[in-house]
Motif scaffolding. Structure first.
Motif, PDB file in Angstrom:
ATOM      1  N   THR A 117      25.152  65.793  54.330  1.00 53.83           N
ATOM      2  CA  THR A 117      25.370  65.442  52.809  1.00 53.83           C
ATOM      3  C   THR A 117      26.298  66.417  52.158  1.00 53.83           C
ATOM      4  OG1 THR A 117      22.742  64.842  52.966  1.00 53.83           O
ATOM      5  CG2 THR A 117      23.884  64.588  50.968  1.00 53.83           C
TER       6      THR A 117
ATOM      7  N   GLY B 239      19.517  63.366  50.750  1.00 52.84           N
ATOM      8  CA  GLY B 239      19.341  64.612  49.888  1.00 52.84           C
ATOM      9  C   GLY B 239      20.170  65.851  50.662  1.00 52.84           C
ATOM     10  N   PHE B 240      19.759  66.764  49.757  1.00 54.06           N
ATOM     11  CA  PHE B 240      20.314  68.121  50.490  1.00 54.06           C
ATOM     12  C   PHE B 240      19.081  68.747  51.236  1.00 54.06           C
ATOM     13  CE2 PHE B 240      21.106  72.703  50.714  1.00 54.06           C
ATOM     14  CZ  PHE B 240      22.429  72.987  51.680  1.00 54.06           C
ATOM     15  N   ALA B 241      17.901  69.298  50.383  1.00 53.01           N
ATOM     16  CA  ALA B 241      17.027  69.589  50.921  1.00 53.01           C
ATOM     17  C   ALA B 241      15.841  68.676  51.214  1.00 53.01           C
ATOM     18  CB  ALA B 241      16.155  70.829  49.921  1.00 53.01           C
TER      19      ALA B 241
ATOM     20  N   ILE C 124      10.614  71.002  49.379  1.00 50.14           N
ATOM     21  CA  ILE C 124      10.845  71.132  47.693  1.00 50.14           C
ATOM     22  C   ILE C 124       9.470  71.039  46.929  1.00 50.14           C
ATOM     23  CG2 ILE C 124      11.783  69.707  45.877  1.00 50.14           C
ATOM     24  CD1 ILE C 124      13.937  68.575  47.441  1.00 50.14           C
TER      25      ILE C 124
ATOM     26  N   THR D  73       8.085  74.314  47.575  1.00 49.77           N
ATOM     27  CA  THR D  73       8.768  75.415  46.674  1.00 49.77           C
ATOM     28  C   THR D  73       8.170  75.349  45.497  1.00 49.77           C
ATOM     29  OG1 THR D  73      10.559  75.334  48.261  1.00 49.77           O
ATOM     30  CG2 THR D  73      10.839  76.282  46.078  1.00 49.77           C
ATOM     31  N   ILE D  74       8.299  74.071  44.857  1.00 49.87           N
ATOM     32  CA  ILE D  74       8.024  73.887  43.417  1.00 49.87           C
ATOM     33  C   ILE D  74       6.776  73.476  43.296  1.00 49.87           C
ATOM     34  CG2 ILE D  74      10.286  73.399  43.039  1.00 49.87           C
ATOM     35  CD1 ILE D  74       9.513  70.359  42.583  1.00 49.87           C
TER      36      ILE D  74
ATOM     37  N   GLN E  79       4.750  71.171  43.270  1.00 53.11           N
ATOM     38  CA  GLN E  79       4.650  70.082  42.184  1.00 53.11           C
ATOM     39  C   GLN E  79       5.082  68.590  43.214  1.00 53.11           C
ATOM     40  OE1 GLN E  79       7.584  70.632  39.122  1.00 53.11           O
ATOM     41  NE2 GLN E  79       7.913  68.077  39.193  1.00 53.11           N
TER      42      GLN E  79
ATOM     43  N   LEU F 113       6.588  65.235  44.092  1.00 51.94           N
ATOM     44  CA  LEU F 113       7.597  64.306  43.678  1.00 51.94           C
ATOM     45  C   LEU F 113       7.498  62.964  43.428  1.00 51.94           C
ATOM     46  CD1 LEU F 113       9.954  66.299  46.199  1.00 51.94           C
ATOM     47  CD2 LEU F 113      10.051  66.618  43.434  1.00 51.94           C
TER      48      LEU F 113
ATOM     49  N   PHE G  34      11.716  59.352  45.002  1.00 51.05           N
ATOM     50  CA  PHE G  34      12.547  60.603  45.315  1.00 51.05           C
ATOM     51  C   PHE G  34      13.590  60.436  46.384  1.00 51.05           C
ATOM     52  CE2 PHE G  34      13.192  65.165  46.238  1.00 51.05           C
ATOM     53  CZ  PHE G  34      14.131  65.176  44.949  1.00 51.05           C
ATOM     54  N   GLN G  35      14.752  60.775  46.193  1.00 51.89           N
ATOM     55  CA  GLN G  35      15.777  60.733  47.188  1.00 51.89           C
ATOM     56  C   GLN G  35      16.086  59.465  47.984  1.00 51.89           C
ATOM     57  OE1 GLN G  35      14.821  64.289  49.562  1.00 51.89           O
ATOM     58  NE2 GLN G  35      16.155  65.422  48.496  1.00 51.89           N
TER      59      GLN G  35
ATOM     60  N   TYR H 271      17.035  55.755  43.825  1.00 50.49           N
ATOM     61  CA  TYR H 271      16.856  56.986  43.185  1.00 50.49           C
ATOM     62  C   TYR H 271      18.261  57.466  42.719  1.00 50.49           C
ATOM     63  CZ  TYR H 271      14.382  61.112  41.491  1.00 50.49           C
ATOM     64  OH  TYR H 271      13.972  62.287  40.647  1.00 50.49           O
TER      65      TYR H 271
ATOM     66  N   HIS I  53      20.732  58.210  39.410  1.00 51.73           N
ATOM     67  CA  HIS I  53      21.099  59.486  38.982  1.00 51.73           C
ATOM     68  C   HIS I  53      22.740  59.651  39.379  1.00 51.73           C
ATOM     69  CE1 HIS I  53      16.652  60.171  39.007  1.00 51.73           C
ATOM     70  NE2 HIS I  53      17.053  61.179  38.217  1.00 51.73           N
TER      71      HIS I  53
ATOM     72  N   GLN J  82      24.622  59.312  41.714  1.00 48.82           N
ATOM     73  CA  GLN J  82      25.061  60.025  42.987  1.00 48.82           C
ATOM     74  C   GLN J  82      25.780  59.030  43.816  1.00 48.82           C
ATOM     75  OE1 GLN J  82      22.364  62.623  44.575  1.00 48.82           O
ATOM     76  NE2 GLN J  82      21.764  63.512  42.484  1.00 48.82           N
TER      77      GLN J  82
ATOM     78  N   TYR K 171      19.012  75.916  46.266  1.00 46.15           N
ATOM     79  CA  TYR K 171      17.588  76.080  45.810  1.00 46.15           C
ATOM     80  C   TYR K 171      16.847  74.782  46.304  1.00 46.15           C
ATOM     81  CZ  TYR K 171      13.506  76.512  42.918  1.00 46.15           C
ATOM     82  OH  TYR K 171      12.362  76.416  42.522  1.00 46.15           O
ATOM     83  N   PRO K 172      15.846  74.597  46.976  1.00 46.22           N
ATOM     84  CA  PRO K 172      15.303  73.223  47.216  1.00 46.22           C
ATOM     85  C   PRO K 172      14.328  73.018  45.974  1.00 46.22           C
ATOM     86  CG  PRO K 172      14.144  75.245  48.837  1.00 46.22           C
ATOM     87  CD  PRO K 172      15.146  75.753  47.726  1.00 46.22           C
ATOM     88  N   GLY K 173      14.879  72.569  44.871  1.00 46.74           N
ATOM     89  CA  GLY K 173      14.369  72.179  43.697  1.00 46.74           C
ATOM     90  C   GLY K 173      14.616  70.663  43.378  1.00 46.74           C
TER      91      GLY K 173
ATOM     92  N   GLU L   1      18.321  68.747  43.204  1.00 48.95           N
ATOM     93  CA  GLU L   1      18.735  67.496  43.998  1.00 48.95           C
ATOM     94  C   GLU L   1      19.090  66.535  42.829  1.00 48.95           C
ATOM     95  OE1 GLU L   1      18.529  66.833  47.312  1.00 48.95           O
ATOM     96  OE2 GLU L   1      18.233  69.087  47.552  1.00 48.95           O
ATOM     97  N   GLU L   2      18.544  66.531  41.653  1.00 46.40           N
ATOM     98  CA  GLU L   2      18.774  65.386  40.853  1.00 46.40           C
ATOM     99  C   GLU L   2      20.209  65.434  40.243  1.00 46.40           C
ATOM    100  OE1 GLU L   2      15.871  65.236  37.709  1.00 46.40           O
ATOM    101  OE2 GLU L   2      14.622  63.684  39.167  1.00 46.40           O
TER     102      GLU L   2
ATOM    103  N   ASN M 187      22.744  66.626  42.175  1.00 52.13           N
ATOM    104  CA  ASN M 187      23.317  66.648  43.352  1.00 52.13           C
ATOM    105  C   ASN M 187      24.018  67.859  43.933  1.00 52.13           C
ATOM    106  OD1 ASN M 187      24.516  65.169  45.379  1.00 52.13           O
ATOM    107  ND2 ASN M 187      25.754  63.705  44.138  1.00 52.13           N
TER     108      ASN M 187
ATOM    109  N   ALA N 153      24.303  68.747  46.996  1.00 52.31           N
ATOM    110  CA  ALA N 153      24.943  68.654  47.993  1.00 52.31           C
ATOM    111  C   ALA N 153      26.462  68.279  47.753  1.00 52.31           C
ATOM    112  CB  ALA N 153      24.383  67.217  48.750  1.00 52.31           C
TER     113      ALA N 153
END
Ligand SMILES: [Zn+2]
Lengths: 305, 323
Positions: A215, A234-236, A241, A244-245, A247, A249, A253-254, A258, A262, A264, B168-170, B174-175, B177, B179
């Motif tokens: 990606t 996605g990337f991660a 995620i 990490t956060i 929370q 999702l 998501f992704q 979605y 956004h 993309q 950062y995996p957040g 991601e939103e 982008n 990547a």
């Protein structure tokens, strides 16, 4: 034999105890596929002929590279390139098993030498350079070979002024080749820079799933980016995620949809319409694919018909 | 932190113990001067030097990792401040954010005007959070990209300092982008016609590091590491165990020496004995002289050759069989 005979034979066989054995689990699984989304039990052959899309809920199953070529490229027109490239073991990498052993295992399971097939083929009579990733081989991971095959394909497309189509499906960079895998991100992106500067068309297709280093390199660099319905991109990864956060999702998501909301990707196109859409986009940009000398000669006449 | 006593790492414990013994002995001698204690002290000091030298020349991957992540390790701003005390900071991506995890500026480096970018970690807990532990958001990569274009326009060489666990995996990242932000940097960096030199000063974590790493020359500080995934991530995926970080470090070949041997790094820049945090001034000076040397070499190339040089460098990365 006529029907009467056939029944007679069958009866005889049954009497002799030669009835068909019930299917083994393996045979049964090969015959039937359960939809991941709607849980419907689908006859595998029907699923295949429906381009691996669930006829009931339109869930888009992952497609292997060879099937994808069948679905997308005009019959008999595909010529594979760089089929001789295979992975080395530059780090002598061993986790619970040595990397070469894992490679053999991946090859046995997928029937492929690497996680991408590259080549040239026609899409509705228009020649294009195609790279199709296969998640079924080593999680579609990008090591030196995937990076090299993509790069050579981009170079070939630039030289022959062909439109380029890359279909991504990948878990990311291949850890077993360490830093050399990471460098494939830069290698492929760098090749795309020259390709793009030459005024050529690159369409990136994101299919379930596309993550990490793929990606963050060629998959996001298309002049146009198309995602398949429901594909996760996605990337991660979602789990990383969430950890990490701390929370939860959103459920979508992704997903392709979605990503679409956004900004993309340009479009989400269902598999049945993909070939037609690609052909249309190639045709639309056809002028740019002619040798630059031709474009210059035409000069101001470029926009008139 | 040169004035603060460095915090010993786990593998440095034997050294720390010996240092304690020496200190105790010095105290004793101070109270009763003369006598054979002086000989003992000399012996211990010699032992200390020997141990120190052998310790730092035989480090395992995970030891380098610990040094690369040392809480007192010099960060990007520490280098910029020492190279040019009046450097000019440039802010923002012009699209809505100024990511503190990516520091950009204009510097004089020994008479050469450069555009410098680098990932930034924080020192205090507050700083750490402010800099997101050295993990840029997509806006950070786009801020760096703006500076790459600035450098191209004004024919200035680019220096990139890499010290990041990665992207950062957040959710926001991601939103927005990340990547794409990384991919575009890879593409655009490859096309620059000015010299680009990248240095891994601490952690070179995956795509987030590479986003400012597509350079004509890639340098690594002696104890820095560079890898395709964090060793913790690698251990949890391939070994399914968080305890196998040492194994993952070893298997991935991520130390400066190993990355040099794999042909990805061009030079390993020596650090002060015991690590860059032992002496900021020395670390900054030795890195500066390495950078200036490479920048002067690259200055002899024509603009188009600088681009070709960089593209062909990356074109050749990879190991495979063709048969
Ligand atoms: Zn279904």
């Amino acid at each position: 034999m006529d029907l009467k005979e056939w029944f007679a034979n069958r009866k005889k066989k049954t009497e002799q105890g030669e009835v068909k054995q019930p299917l083994t689990t393996e045979e049964y699984c090969a015959l039937w596929t359960q939809c991941f989304q709607c849980r419907e039990l689908l006859y595998t052959r029907d699923l295949r002929s429906n381009l691996d899309v669930c006829p009931k809920c339109q869930y888009h199953f992952r497609v292997g590279a060879e099937q994808r070529i069948e679905q997308l490229v005009d019959a008999g027109s595909f010529v594979e390139t760089e089929a001789k490239l295979s992975s080395a073991d530059p780090l002598g990498f061993v986790d619970s098993e040595p990397y070469p052993k894992r490679l053999l295992e991946a090859e046995r399971r997928s029937g492929l030498k690497e996680a991408i097939i590259t080549g040239v083929g026609n899409i509705e009579d228009q020649k294009a350079a195609l790279g199709i990733m296969d998640f079924g081989h080593f999680g579609g991971s990008m090591g030196s070979v995937v990076g090299e095959k993509v790069t050579r394909l981009v170079e070939k497309a630039e030289k022959e002024r062909l439109p380029l189509i890359l279909i991504s499906s990948s878990g990311g960079a291949r850890m077993q080749e360490g830093i050399l895998s990471l460098m494939q991100l830069a290698k492929t992106s760098s090749a795309l820079k020259s390709f793009s500067d030459a005024g050529l068309l690159y369409i990136s297709i994101l299919s379930e799933p596309t993550y990490g280093g793929v990606t963050a390199s060629f998959a996001m660099l298309g002049d146009m980016i198309i995602a398949e319905p429901g594909a996760r991109v996605g990337f991660a990864g979602r789990r990383v995620i969430e950890q990490t956060i701390r929370q939860k999702l959103p459920a979508d998501f992704q997903t392709a949809e979605y990503l679409m909301s956004h900004g993309q990707v340009d479009m989400v196109i269902e598999r049945h319409k993909l070939k037609e859409a690609l052909a249309g986009l190639i045709k639309f940009h056809g002028q740019a694919l002619k040798p630059s000398s031709v474009i210059q000669q035409k000069g101001a006449a470029l926009y008139s018909r | 932190m040169a004035d603060k006593k460095p915090v010993p790492l786990e593998f440095e414990q034997p050294l720390a113990l010996l240092a304690q013994q020496i200190e105790a002995l010095e105290l004793q001698i101070g109270e009763n001067p003369g006598g054979d204690l002086e000989n003992d002290l000399e012996r211990l000091n010699k032992q200390y030097d020997q141990l120190k030298r052998s310790l730092y020349s035989n480090l395992r991957g995970i030891d380098h990792l610990a040094l690369a992540r040392h809480p007192q390790r010099p960060y990007t701003r520490d280098y910029f401040d020492r190279w040019d005390s009046s450097w000019t900071e440039m802010h923002g991506d012009r699209k809505g954010a100024d990511d503190p995890a990516m520091v950009c500026g204009l510097l004089h480096l020994d008479g050469i005007n450069i555009v410098a970018v680098g990932t930034q970690k924080g020192r205090s807990l507050r700083d750490k959070q402010h800099c997101n532990f050295g993990m840029p958001q997509p806006e950070g990569y786009r801020k760096a990209l703006r500076m790459f274009h600035h450098a191209e326009k004004f024919r200035l060489p680019v220096v990139c300092l890499i010290d990041t666990p990665g992207a950062y995996p957040g959710l926001h990242a991601e939103e927005h982008n990340q990547a794409e932000a990384i991919a575009v940097n890879l593409l655009e960096l490859s096309g620059l016609t000015v010299p680009v030199v990248a240095v891994v000063t601490g952690e070179g974590g995956s795509g987030g590091a590479l986003a400012i790493g597509v350079a004509n020359r890639i340098l690594m500080l002696e104890h820095s590491v560079y890898s395709v995934i964090s060793p913790e991530g690698c251990a949890s995926i391939l070994w399914r165990s968080a305890d196998k970080v040492a194994e993952a470090c070893q298997a991935m070949k991520m130390t400066a020496k190993e990355i040099l041997a794999l042909g990805v790094a061009d030079e390993v820049i020596p650090e002060p004995l015991g690590g860059a945090h032992q002496n900021y001034e020395l670390a900054a000076t030795s890195l500066k002289s390495g950078l200036v040397r490479h920048l002067k070499e690259l200055a002899t190339l024509a603009p188009e050759d600088l681009r070709k040089n960089r593209q062909s460098k990356f074109r050749n990365f990879g190991a495979f069989v063709e048969a």
